[in-house]
Design an enzyme around this catalytic site. Structure first.
Site, PDB file in Angstrom:
ATOM      1  N   ASP A 187       2.614  -1.058  11.639  1.00 25.50           N
ATOM      2  CA  ASP A 187       2.620  -2.468  12.066  1.00 25.50           C
ATOM      3  C   ASP A 187       3.878  -3.218  11.625  1.00 25.50           C
ATOM      4  O   ASP A 187       3.823  -4.410  11.318  1.00 25.50           O
ATOM      5  CB  ASP A 187       1.349  -3.174  11.559  1.00 25.50           C
ATOM      6  N   ARG A 189       0.750  -4.836  -5.126  1.00 24.17           N
ATOM      7  CA  ARG A 189       0.872  -6.047  -4.311  1.00 24.17           C
ATOM      8  C   ARG A 189       1.126  -7.146  -5.340  1.00 24.17           C
ATOM      9  O   ARG A 189       0.425  -7.211  -6.347  1.00 24.17           O
ATOM     10  CB  ARG A 189      -0.417  -6.299  -3.531  1.00 24.17           C
ATOM     11  N   ASP A 247      -0.165   1.821   8.607  1.00 18.80           N
ATOM     12  CA  ASP A 247      -0.699   1.001   9.709  1.00 18.80           C
ATOM     13  C   ASP A 247       0.161   0.966  10.976  1.00 18.80           C
ATOM     14  O   ASP A 247      -0.300   0.508  12.013  1.00 18.80           O
ATOM     15  CB  ASP A 247      -0.875  -0.458   9.237  1.00 18.80           C
ATOM     16  N   ASP A 287       5.852  -4.865   6.261  1.00 19.98           N
ATOM     17  CA  ASP A 287       6.319  -6.218   6.597  1.00 19.98           C
ATOM     18  C   ASP A 287       6.197  -7.207   5.443  1.00 19.98           C
ATOM     19  O   ASP A 287       7.100  -8.014   5.212  1.00 19.98           O
ATOM     20  CB  ASP A 287       5.465  -6.746   7.761  1.00 19.98           C
ATOM     21  N   ARG A 296      -5.380  -2.302   9.080  1.00 22.29           N
ATOM     22  CA  ARG A 296      -5.289  -3.758   8.912  1.00 22.29           C
ATOM     23  C   ARG A 296      -5.606  -4.438  10.245  1.00 22.29           C
ATOM     24  O   ARG A 296      -6.648  -4.165  10.814  1.00 22.29           O
ATOM     25  CB  ARG A 296      -3.899  -4.145   8.389  1.00 22.29           C
ATOM     26  N   THR A 353       4.314   2.336   5.909  1.00 19.89           N
ATOM     27  CA  THR A 353       2.923   1.877   5.890  1.00 19.89           C
ATOM     28  C   THR A 353       2.145   2.759   6.848  1.00 19.89           C
ATOM     29  O   THR A 353       2.656   3.097   7.933  1.00 19.89           O
ATOM     30  CB  THR A 353       2.768   0.399   6.308  1.00 19.89           C
ATOM     31  N   LYS A 370     -24.765  14.379  27.318  1.00 24.01           N
ATOM     32  CA  LYS A 370     -24.035  14.426  26.039  1.00 24.01           C
ATOM     33  C   LYS A 370     -25.049  14.352  24.897  1.00 24.01           C
ATOM     34  O   LYS A 370     -25.964  13.535  24.912  1.00 24.01           O
ATOM     35  CB  LYS A 370     -23.073  13.234  25.978  1.00 24.01           C
ATOM     36  N   GLY A 412       0.836  -1.206   0.000  1.00 25.77           N
ATOM     37  CA  GLY A 412       0.000   0.000   0.000  1.00 25.77           C
ATOM     38  C   GLY A 412       0.868   1.251   0.000  1.00 25.77           C
ATOM     39  O   GLY A 412       1.871   1.298   0.702  1.00 25.77           O
TER      40      GLY A 412
END
Ligand code: F6P
Length: 325
Positions: A134, A77, A132, A108, A176, A130, A220, A16
């Site tokens: 991660d 990809r 993410d 990764d 993800r 990325t 609220k 990505g």
């Protein structure tokens, strides 16, 4: 006398796209050329590598890209890199091109492809990119900061409309299988509930509805619930909230808009430093490494060790978000 062979490196972006990738490509290209190293830009990630879709980059080819989102080398990809034949072919292309190193800017998944290439003799240098956050060996990945800022701004806009209509907003953010984008956005927006994969296997809708009703009871007038995509079920949750509470509820899936846009200064700066560090590592003769950023320092970590590292989830942020919501 034997002629001195000019060093040559390839650079590609994979997986990505992430805002800041362009800054990394620019830094790799310019730092390399500054040091007399030739740079081959590989288009469309591993797919382009397999097709030999390449061109040499000059310092002018990377002018005016630092502030642009996406990746000017484009990305993909590439399922072929999950096969032995694909990896063999990619390694052969690197050899034919005479690459002394291949700089892979990605996450990764892309580094796993890099590890397979390293086993075939390609010198791989990874730069983590990325949205993410991660990649386990590093506390920072290129693009995360921009994605969080984009998400925070989008959710703040949603808050305005949801407050005006006294509605409940369920917002799904990317990430993800990880909840970092959701957590940072929740903190930045003062969301009253955040649901992330690290804390929830499934959405406990009763708990959330109870919380919404309690907050309404306290006065609220609107609610913002952030759901990380890895948990799944944001649309169903919105339907259930409306059905059970009678509160008008809307769901917004931020999706790919978090991947695009102008990179923040932080992403430009760190991506540039990582690009430079990748070239520095190459010049120091380091082989098969990943550039990481931990505890305020850039680090050079062994690629194989990096891929063995475990995800370190620290629940402090989650607890504080819950405490001060
Ligand atoms: O890894 C980045 C990411 O945007 C994830 O947050 C998301 O799950 C995934 O990529 C989406 O992938 P694609 O663009 O292939 O649909």
């Amino acid at each position: 006398m034997e002629e001195k062979k000019e060093k040559k490196i390839g650079v590609l972006t994979s997986g990505g796209d992430a805002p800041g990738m362009n800054a990394a490509i620019r830094a790799v290209t310019r730092a390399a050329i500054y040091n007399g190293i030739k740079v081959i830009g590989i288009n469309k990630g591993y797919s382009g590598l397999l097709k030999g879709d390449i061109s040499e980059l000059s310092r002018y080819d990377v002018a005016d890209i630092i502030g642009r989102g996406g990746t000017f080398l484009r990305t993909s990809r590439c399922p072929e890199m999950h096969t032995e034949e694909g990896v063999d072919k990619a390694a052969l292309v690197c050899q034919v091109l005479g690459l002394d190193a291949l700089v892979i800017i990605g996450g990764d998944g892309s580094f796993k492809g890099g590890r397979d290439l390293a086993k075939k003799g390609v010198n791989v240098i990874g730069i983590p990119a990325t949205i993410d956050l991660d990649v386990n060996c590093t506390e920072y990945t290129i693009g995360f900061d921009t994605a969080v800022n984009t998400g925070t701004e989008a959710i703040s806009r949603l808050k305005d409309t949801s407050a005006s209509h006294e509605r409940c907003s369920v917002v799904e953010v990317m990430g993800r299988q990880k909840g970092s984008i959701a957590l940072w956005c929740a903190m930045g927006c003062g969301a009253e509930e955040v649901i992330i994969p690290e804390e929830n296997d499934v959405i406990d809708k009763n708990k959330i509805i109870e919380q919404i009703l309690e907050n309404r009871h306290k006065g609220k007038l609107h609610n913002v619930i952030i759901v990380a995509e890895g948990v799944r079920g944001s649309t169903q949750l919105a339907e259930d909230i409306e059905l059970i509470t009678g509160i008008e509820t809307r769901v917004s899936v931020l999706g790919h808009l978090q991947r695009g846009g102008i990179p923040t200064a932080m992403d430009r700066m760190r991506a540039s430093m990582m690009g430079y560090k990748a070239v520095e590592a190459f010049m120091e003769g380091k082989k098969n490494v990943v550039i990481a950023y931990n505890k305020g320092e850039y680090q050079v970590i062994d690629l194989f060790e990096a891929l063995e590292m475990e995800y370190k989830y620290d629940d402090t942020l989650y607890k504080v978000v819950k405490m001060i919501k």
